[in-house]
Design an enzyme around this catalytic site. Sequence first.
Site, PDB file in Angstrom:
ATOM      1  N   GLU A 147      32.021  33.385   9.416  1.00 22.98           N
ATOM      2  CA  GLU A 147      31.221  34.568   9.081  1.00 22.98           C
ATOM      3  C   GLU A 147      31.894  35.796   9.680  1.00 22.98           C
ATOM      4  O   GLU A 147      32.681  35.668  10.622  1.00 22.98           O
ATOM      5  CB  GLU A 147      29.802  34.425   9.640  1.00 22.98           C
ATOM      6  CG  GLU A 147      29.772  34.373  11.161  1.00 22.98           C
ATOM      7  CD  GLU A 147      28.474  33.781  11.712  1.00 22.98           C
ATOM      8  OE1 GLU A 147      27.481  34.496  11.724  1.00 22.98           O
ATOM      9  OE2 GLU A 147      28.493  32.605  12.127  1.00 22.98           O
ATOM     10  N   LYS A 149      32.634  38.942  11.981  1.00 25.13           N
ATOM     11  CA  LYS A 149      32.263  39.336  13.338  1.00 25.13           C
ATOM     12  C   LYS A 149      31.896  40.815  13.288  1.00 25.13           C
ATOM     13  O   LYS A 149      32.754  41.667  13.077  1.00 25.13           O
ATOM     14  CB  LYS A 149      33.428  39.099  14.297  1.00 25.13           C
ATOM     15  CG  LYS A 149      33.076  39.391  15.738  1.00 25.13           C
ATOM     16  CD  LYS A 149      34.175  38.896  16.677  1.00 25.13           C
ATOM     17  CE  LYS A 149      33.775  39.042  18.131  1.00 25.13           C
ATOM     18  NZ  LYS A 149      33.477  40.415  18.530  1.00 25.13           N
ATOM     19  N   ASP A 151      30.951  44.464  14.307  1.00 25.33           N
ATOM     20  CA  ASP A 151      31.296  45.303  15.458  1.00 25.33           C
ATOM     21  C   ASP A 151      30.127  46.225  15.800  1.00 25.33           C
ATOM     22  O   ASP A 151      30.126  47.409  15.503  1.00 25.33           O
ATOM     23  CB  ASP A 151      32.555  46.119  15.138  1.00 25.33           C
ATOM     24  CG  ASP A 151      33.207  46.656  16.385  1.00 25.33           C
ATOM     25  OD1 ASP A 151      32.759  46.308  17.501  1.00 25.33           O
ATOM     26  OD2 ASP A 151      34.168  47.434  16.259  1.00 25.33           O
ATOM     27  N   TYR A 259      22.348  35.966  13.676  1.00 22.07           N
ATOM     28  CA  TYR A 259      23.384  34.929  13.564  1.00 22.07           C
ATOM     29  C   TYR A 259      23.329  33.858  14.655  1.00 22.07           C
ATOM     30  O   TYR A 259      24.149  32.954  14.682  1.00 22.07           O
ATOM     31  CB  TYR A 259      24.775  35.544  13.503  1.00 22.07           C
ATOM     32  CG  TYR A 259      25.106  36.481  14.654  1.00 22.07           C
ATOM     33  CD1 TYR A 259      25.170  36.006  15.969  1.00 22.07           C
ATOM     34  CD2 TYR A 259      25.346  37.837  14.434  1.00 22.07           C
ATOM     35  CE1 TYR A 259      25.468  36.854  17.017  1.00 22.07           C
ATOM     36  CE2 TYR A 259      25.644  38.687  15.490  1.00 22.07           C
ATOM     37  CZ  TYR A 259      25.699  38.191  16.775  1.00 22.07           C
ATOM     38  OH  TYR A 259      25.978  39.029  17.804  1.00 22.07           O
ATOM     39  N   LYS A 347      40.202  37.406  15.724  1.00 21.26           N
ATOM     40  CA  LYS A 347      40.212  38.868  15.640  1.00 21.26           C
ATOM     41  C   LYS A 347      41.210  39.372  14.606  1.00 21.26           C
ATOM     42  O   LYS A 347      42.278  38.797  14.430  1.00 21.26           O
ATOM     43  CB  LYS A 347      40.588  39.454  17.009  1.00 21.26           C
ATOM     44  CG  LYS A 347      39.570  39.208  18.119  1.00 21.26           C
ATOM     45  CD  LYS A 347      38.382  40.136  17.965  1.00 21.26           C
ATOM     46  CE  LYS A 347      37.654  40.370  19.270  1.00 21.26           C
ATOM     47  NZ  LYS A 347      38.319  41.159  20.254  1.00 21.26           N
ATOM     48  N   CYS A 441      55.823  69.389  37.121  1.00 16.38           N
ATOM     49  CA  CYS A 441      54.429  69.238  36.710  1.00 16.38           C
ATOM     50  C   CYS A 441      54.036  70.419  35.825  1.00 16.38           C
ATOM     51  O   CYS A 441      54.256  71.566  36.203  1.00 16.38           O
ATOM     52  CB  CYS A 441      53.549  69.182  37.948  1.00 16.38           C
ATOM     53  SG  CYS A 441      51.806  69.300  37.562  1.00 16.38           S
ATOM     54  N   CYS A 444      51.289  72.622  38.022  1.00 13.45           N
ATOM     55  CA  CYS A 444      51.591  73.356  39.263  1.00 13.45           C
ATOM     56  C   CYS A 444      53.082  73.599  39.455  1.00 13.45           C
ATOM     57  O   CYS A 444      53.486  74.182  40.454  1.00 13.45           O
ATOM     58  CB  CYS A 444      51.013  72.619  40.463  1.00 13.45           C
ATOM     59  SG  CYS A 444      51.961  71.146  40.897  1.00 13.45           S
ATOM     60  N   CYS A 464      53.641  64.002  39.723  1.00 13.87           N
ATOM     61  CA  CYS A 464      53.741  65.333  40.297  1.00 13.87           C
ATOM     62  C   CYS A 464      53.681  65.181  41.811  1.00 13.87           C
ATOM     63  O   CYS A 464      52.833  64.468  42.340  1.00 13.87           O
ATOM     64  CB  CYS A 464      52.563  66.159  39.788  1.00 13.87           C
ATOM     65  SG  CYS A 464      52.194  67.580  40.796  1.00 13.87           S
ATOM     66  N   CYS A 470      48.419  70.820  43.671  1.00  9.56           N
ATOM     67  CA  CYS A 470      48.350  70.789  42.214  1.00  9.56           C
ATOM     68  C   CYS A 470      46.897  70.845  41.772  1.00  9.56           C
ATOM     69  O   CYS A 470      46.117  69.945  42.078  1.00  9.56           O
ATOM     70  CB  CYS A 470      49.006  69.513  41.681  1.00  9.56           C
ATOM     71  SG  CYS A 470      48.810  69.317  39.896  1.00  9.56           S
TER      72      CYS A 470
HETATM   73  S1  IVH Z   1      28.018  34.276  17.866  1.00  5.27           S
HETATM   74  C1  IVH Z   1      27.482  32.075  22.037  1.00  5.27           C
HETATM   75  N1  IVH Z   1      28.419  35.565  15.639  1.00  5.27           N
HETATM   76  O1  IVH Z   1      30.672  39.007  19.325  1.00  5.27           O
HETATM   77  C2  IVH Z   1      28.109  33.000  21.070  1.00  5.27           C
HETATM   78  N2  IVH Z   1      28.761  36.751  17.660  1.00  5.27           N
HETATM   79  O2  IVH Z   1      32.369  38.008  21.750  1.00  5.27           O
HETATM   80  C3  IVH Z   1      27.131  33.787  20.298  1.00  5.27           C
HETATM   81  N3  IVH Z   1      29.369  39.086  17.348  1.00  5.27           N
HETATM   82  O3  IVH Z   1      28.427  38.979  21.971  1.00  5.27           O
HETATM   83  C4  IVH Z   1      27.772  34.839  19.483  1.00  5.27           C
HETATM   84  N4  IVH Z   1      29.331  39.089  15.159  1.00  5.27           N
HETATM   85  O4  IVH Z   1      28.021  40.635  20.087  1.00  5.27           O
HETATM   86  C5  IVH Z   1      28.446  35.633  16.972  1.00  5.27           C
HETATM   87  N5  IVH Z   1      28.685  36.603  13.579  1.00  5.27           N
HETATM   88  C6  IVH Z   1      28.699  36.657  14.903  1.00  5.27           C
HETATM   89  C7  IVH Z   1      29.017  37.845  15.580  1.00  5.27           C
HETATM   90  C8  IVH Z   1      29.050  37.842  16.964  1.00  5.27           C
HETATM   91  C9  IVH Z   1      29.530  39.818  16.255  1.00  5.27           C
HETATM   92  C10 IVH Z   1      29.572  39.612  18.718  1.00  5.27           C
HETATM   93  C11 IVH Z   1      28.417  39.371  19.626  1.00  5.27           C
HETATM   94  C12 IVH Z   1      28.951  38.568  20.767  1.00  5.27           C
HETATM   95  C13 IVH Z   1      30.411  38.829  20.678  1.00  5.27           C
HETATM   96  C14 IVH Z   1      31.195  37.650  21.169  1.00  5.27           C
END
Ligand code: IVH
Length: 725
Positions: A147, A149, A151, A259, A347, A441, A444, A464, A470
Amino acid sequence: MTKKSTSKSRVSKGASTVEAGSGSATPVDELDETAARDELERLAAQIAQHDALYYREDAPEISDAEYDALRARNDAIEARFPELVRDDSPSRRVGAAPVAAFGKVRHTVPMLSLGNAFDDEAVTAFGERVRRFLKLSEADLLEITAEPKIDGLSISIRYEAGQLVQAATRGDGTEGENVTANVKTIKEIPGRLHGKDVPEVIDVRGEIYLSHTDFAHLNARQAESGGKIFANPRNAAAGSLRQLDASITARRPLRFFAYAWGEASQLPDETQSGVVAAFKRWGFPVNPLMNTCKGADQLVAYYRDMQEKRSKLGYDIDGVVYKVNRLDYQERLGFVSRSPRWAIAHKFPAEQATTVLRDIEIQVGRTGALTPVAKLEPVTVGGVVVSNATLHNEDEIARKDIRIGDTVVIQRAGDVIPQVVGVVEDKRPKNAAPFKFPHVCPVCQSHAVRESDEKGGEDVVRRCTGGLICPAQAKERLKHFVSRNALDIEGLGEEKIELFYDEGLIRRPADIFTLQARDEKSANPLAGRKGFGQRSVEKMFVAIEARRRVPLERFVYALGIRHIGETTAKDLARAYGTWEALRSSVEAAVKDGKGSETYAEIDNIEGIGETVVDALVDFFSEEHNAQALGKLLEQIEVAPFERVSTTRSPVTGKTVVFTGTLVRLTRNEAKAQAERFGAKVAGSVSKKTDYVVAGADAGSKLDKARDLGVAVLTEDAWLELIGQG
Ligand code: IVH
């Protein structure tokens, strides 16, 4: 052309942190124990600071990639020196502690983070690890969900009998902030759950975020009303949620994806995907792109697909998350330290764009470090307009041959300060000359030099040499002096320091404490000036008065001596107890010089290494500092270090050294316990050592103890001695 700049040192802090996390640091397998311990201390402090900036102030100063590099280095050092793992190690801690203004909520099931996979191999390795752990054969099916992640910021929402009763931020993972009132205003989060299979108690967890469109509208409104402009949707979402006035949250279009879960009296299904499907039935938004995969190939294909969809989703994602689908497997897999073994985050690499480098500005930090900052033709990278980027240091500019006028590739990863990755050479203007890094620097005009480092090589940072002469350094030091973990003077922030410095009202720390008396006689008093209300000025003076007596550890930290962070300041305070004792010891070391007994005595303190002693000696030898300190101490009193209720015991006042692997306690626990019983803990054995407590595989310290005839105890004998056997 270079420009003068006295602006805040955010970039320079970020940049120096990057160095620690990347190429220029000593390879982990070349570190000796002392260097490793020093670095772990520094990393713990740095990471904690960045955690606080990210989680508590919603104002990160380094990119996710840089942050990850710091953590990765911390992990690598810990893997090599497991006995040096600190109690406050970032690997044992998640996020930052809550802000006092919100009530605290203890998570009955901790909110942890995820381990990271940065490439395809790491994804394959994850699958293999899981299979090995579960002892699955090749023929056994292993379903893994994938799924996006999101932000945003994670939240835990508690429902009892289907009713929303509490909502809390992650905080440090164990304790978060009570944001119930705010969360209740979010339309996408149901106040009541409907369905036959809604459990009596359940903490539903997920991510609060803002869409790109809503983020743009919010910033436009903020700009109109003169409010805060947010750097990215995540910060805006966090800032919107953590409003003390919930009616402000209500006006921000926050969104949510469920989630995960924490405590649950019962679960509606036996799989991850089944529980998420139930969340949907109960009224929660769940991410429509969640998928169930078999095998690493499918996971990687999912990842590629998301990478492609990313820019069209309308909200920020920074990777994908894989989770073992069967909950009984999740249960068996359990957790390692701060993350589940059954899930991993994959990531995305940072987003890139090209633009023109208009200028290189040199900023000057607290310790005089000259940090180059790229001033760019504004460009949108990953939905955010970027006009500044870090260039790290002189060598980086030379190595990449970055010239003013060049078209450069910049990169950002969900962060505030993007970096310049390289140059598009074909587009270089004919007249572009190599950049000459200034040797004076820009603020100064003092010489700026590169010192030699411990190994005789050149420091990457040019500094510096103006010290307090400074203005840039002086201002940064003053800002540090009043900052939250130092003297913590409320109402006297960075902007006021800039202003008061420029006006000549505050030039050194002592001036802070004479400001009120001078202001009362002034023809142009602060109260009534533009931007200064009567009440706010009064409040500032009250805050200043309240700091006329400061705890030793805060005072030592506030001095802003190089290499002395909060932990080291505390180690020094603990070892000496009073300012007078610390001062006379360092003054003796200044007089006697390196290699002397007095010098070694400081070096001998647990947690203190040679770099710190050198920095202390340097600081005290500097005439300006001695004068400024003298003036300051006419104004304030330094309170002795308060020991946490030491118990009188047979070891009170004795010096003890721990060595080798202890079985019943960790090294840090043993150290804290010894101090509670009134003992001093030293890092190395000398004639002054009373006891050496030797665990398994004790080495040279044990030999030395025997040579010197120092009493050697086993761990058990030591515990017996202090009555804890
Ligand atoms: S599962 C025990 N699912 O990523 C783990 N986390 O570094 C439970 N996050 O703190 C997290 N999307 O803030 C999970 N689909 C997703 C997510 C997700 C974003 C964030 C969340 C978590 C961090 C983990």
